[in-house]
Design an enzyme around this catalytic site. Structure first.
Site, short mmCIF file in Angstrom:
data_model
loop_
_atom_site.label_atom_id
_atom_site.label_comp_id
_atom_site.label_asym_id
_atom_site.label_seq_id
_atom_site.Cartn_x
_atom_site.Cartn_y
_atom_site.Cartn_z
N THR A 130 0.23 -3.43 -2.55
CA THR A 130 -0.42 -2.89 -3.75
C THR A 130 -1.94 -2.84 -3.60
O THR A 130 -2.66 -2.74 -4.59
CB THR A 130 -0.03 -3.72 -5.00
OG1 THR A 130 -0.50 -5.06 -4.82
CG2 THR A 130 1.46 -3.72 -5.24
N ASP B 192 -4.26 -7.08 -3.87
CA ASP B 192 -5.71 -7.32 -4.00
C ASP B 192 -6.08 -7.52 -5.47
O ASP B 192 -6.84 -6.73 -6.04
CB ASP B 192 -6.50 -6.13 -3.40
CG ASP B 192 -6.28 -4.82 -4.14
OD1 ASP B 192 -5.18 -4.63 -4.72
OD2 ASP B 192 -7.21 -3.99 -4.18
N HIS C 135 -0.63 0.84 -12.40
CA HIS C 135 -0.13 1.33 -11.11
C HIS C 135 0.83 0.38 -10.38
O HIS C 135 1.96 0.74 -10.05
CB HIS C 135 -1.29 1.57 -10.14
CG HIS C 135 -2.44 2.35 -10.66
ND1 HIS C 135 -2.45 3.71 -10.74
CD2 HIS C 135 -3.68 1.95 -11.11
CE1 HIS C 135 -3.61 4.14 -11.20
NE2 HIS C 135 -4.38 3.09 -11.43
N ASP C 136 0.32 -0.80 -10.05
CA ASP C 136 0.96 -1.61 -9.00
C ASP C 136 2.36 -2.15 -9.28
O ASP C 136 3.20 -2.20 -8.36
CB ASP C 136 0.04 -2.78 -8.62
CG ASP C 136 -1.21 -2.31 -7.90
OD1 ASP C 136 -1.22 -1.17 -7.40
OD2 ASP C 136 -2.19 -3.07 -7.85
N PHE D 182 -7.71 5.15 -4.48
CA PHE D 182 -8.49 3.99 -4.05
C PHE D 182 -7.89 3.21 -2.86
O PHE D 182 -8.59 2.96 -1.86
CB PHE D 182 -8.70 3.04 -5.24
CG PHE D 182 -9.50 1.81 -4.91
CD1 PHE D 182 -10.87 1.87 -4.78
CD2 PHE D 182 -8.86 0.58 -4.71
CE1 PHE D 182 -11.61 0.74 -4.46
CE2 PHE D 182 -9.58 -0.55 -4.39
CZ PHE D 182 -10.97 -0.47 -4.26
N ASN D 183 -6.63 2.81 -2.94
CA ASN D 183 -6.06 1.94 -1.89
C ASN D 183 -6.10 2.61 -0.52
O ASN D 183 -6.37 1.96 0.50
CB ASN D 183 -4.60 1.57 -2.20
CG ASN D 183 -4.50 0.58 -3.34
OD1 ASN D 183 -5.45 -0.12 -3.65
ND2 ASN D 183 -3.33 0.55 -3.98
N ASP E 208 -2.34 -5.55 -10.03
CA ASP E 208 -1.73 -6.41 -9.00
C ASP E 208 -1.21 -7.70 -9.64
O ASP E 208 -0.16 -8.21 -9.24
CB ASP E 208 -2.76 -6.83 -7.94
CG ASP E 208 -3.36 -5.65 -7.23
OD1 ASP E 208 -2.91 -5.30 -6.13
OD2 ASP E 208 -4.32 -5.07 -7.78
N ASN F 201 -9.95 -4.47 -4.61
CA ASN F 201 -10.57 -4.41 -5.93
C ASN F 201 -11.83 -5.26 -6.02
O ASN F 201 -12.75 -4.95 -6.77
CB ASN F 201 -9.56 -4.86 -7.00
CG ASN F 201 -8.52 -3.79 -7.26
OD1 ASN F 201 -8.84 -2.60 -7.26
ND2 ASN F 201 -7.27 -4.19 -7.46
C1 BDR Z 1 -4.99 1.19 -7.08
O1 BDR Z 1 -6.35 0.81 -6.91
C2 BDR Z 1 -6.59 -0.45 -7.47
O2 BDR Z 1 -7.76 -0.46 -8.19
C3 BDR Z 1 -5.37 -0.80 -8.28
O3 BDR Z 1 -5.13 -2.20 -8.23
C4 BDR Z 1 -4.27 0.00 -7.66
O4 BDR Z 1 -3.66 -0.72 -6.61
C5 BDR Z 1 -4.94 2.43 -7.96
O5 BDR Z 1 -5.65 3.47 -7.37
CA CA Z 2 -4.09 -3.08 -6.27
#
Ligand code: BDR
Ligand code: CA
Length: 308
Positions: A122, A10, A237-238, A163-164, A15, A39
């Site tokens: 991701t 996303d 993160h991703d 978040f994801n 990402d 996102n």
């Molecule tokens: C995740 O949330 C998104 O904002 C980032 O792309 C990542 O995948 C981190 O919590």
């Molecule tokens: Ca992401």
């Protein structure tokens, strides 16, 4: 052996860097990209995926996925990724166009037509969960799911949730209960890989098209992290999902039971990780416990250098 993967993402600043790593043809066989809403809205994340892939000459099918989560209201993350979902870099007009299939169908076709496919996710898990429901035969064919999401400790969207997973916890519940082997890379490790100014200037020195994109995107990403969380450098993160496919020493995993909280209370979306095996439930997940920060940045640098 080179792994077959489908990337469901996303974009999203981090990402975009996962796409960049996955585009290294000498290391991985990227069968396609399905796009998730997360996102930003699906229209924006889809354009971002197309822009990144086209800019880096990654010529694979890119299909637009679901616009909304399965049960809950949609949420986006403009505070970190901006109005476009990928603020900070002006991409040229993309050379390629979208695959005509739905993102869910791209996932199904890729898994049914190729052996040993690793699903890398991701973003929110809506597309993968619905692919499992639309074509249950894919479940036993998936080699492994490697996802960024969740945490063994606190969240980044609520006290409990990352978040994801929070974006579509019902989808995560389907995926985590599918029986497919899962590697979950959560905030407890990705918060250790911070894109500091030192990292940015290291990557800037590479001085190619990919490093220019990386540098410009990461400067805006960090600025937004500062404003939102008061931290000086954002967690990248991703790309950890792809990094651990290239180098199995980057991330240490521990097997355990993970339950997704789908009660619509204040812990909605929590990944309840039974690190000490209190509940004696079947282990359904390998959870990331630690990350080798130096190795991680080496993988990122190598990825950037791939694009001459
Ligand atoms: C995740 O949330 C998104 O904002 C980032 O792309 C990542 O995948 C981190 O919590
Ligand atoms: Ca992401």
């Amino acid at each position: 052996m080179i792994k077959n993967i489908v990337l469901d993402c996303d974009p999203g600043h981090d990402d975009a860097i996962a796409i960049l790593l996955a585009g290294q043809k000498d290391k991985i066989n990227l069968l396609g990209i399905s796009v998730a809403a997360g996102n930003q809205t699906i229209k924006k994340t889809a354009i971002n995926a197309l822009n990144v892939a086209s800019y880096l000459n990654i010529d694979v099918p890119i299909a637009i996925g679901c616009e909304f989560p399965i049960v809950k209201e949609r949420v986006i993350c403009a505070s970190i990724h901006g109005e476009s979902g990928l603020d900070g870099f002006d991409f040229p007009k993309p050379k390629q166009s979208f695959d005509k299939r739905h993102g869910v169908q791209l996932i199904i076709d890729s898994i049914m037509n190729n052996d040993d496919v690793t699903m890398v996710c991701t973003g929110p898990l809506t597309n993968l969960a619905l692919a499992m429901r639309l074509e249950p035969k894919i479940v036993s064919r998936i080699k492994e799911i490697v996802l960024m999401g969740g945490s063994i400790d606190n969240g980044n969207t609520s006290p409990a949730a990352e978040f994801n997973i929070m974006c579509d916890a019902e989808a995560a519940h389907i995926v985590f209960n599918s029986g497919v082997s899962i590697k979950m890379i959560g905030l407890n490790v990705t918060r250790k890989v911070l894109v500091s100014d030192k990292v940015i200037s290291r990557m800037e020195k590479i001085n190619n098209s990919a490093s220019e994109m990386f540098t410009k995107l990461m400067k805006v990403f960090n600025e937004n992290q500062r404003k939102t969380f008061g931290i000086e450098a954002g967690p990248l993160h991703d790309p950890a999902t792809i990094a651990c496919l290239f180098d199995d020493k980057v991330i240490k995993f521990q097997s355990m039971n993970v339950e997704i909280d789908i009660n619509h209370g204040s812990s909605y979306g929590r990944t309840n990780c039974d690190v000490f095996d209190y509940l004696h439930k079947p282990h359904n997940c390998l959870v990331a416990m630690d990350i080798d920060v130096n190795r991680y940045w080496d993988v990122i640098e190598e990825g950037l250098r791939y694009y001459k």
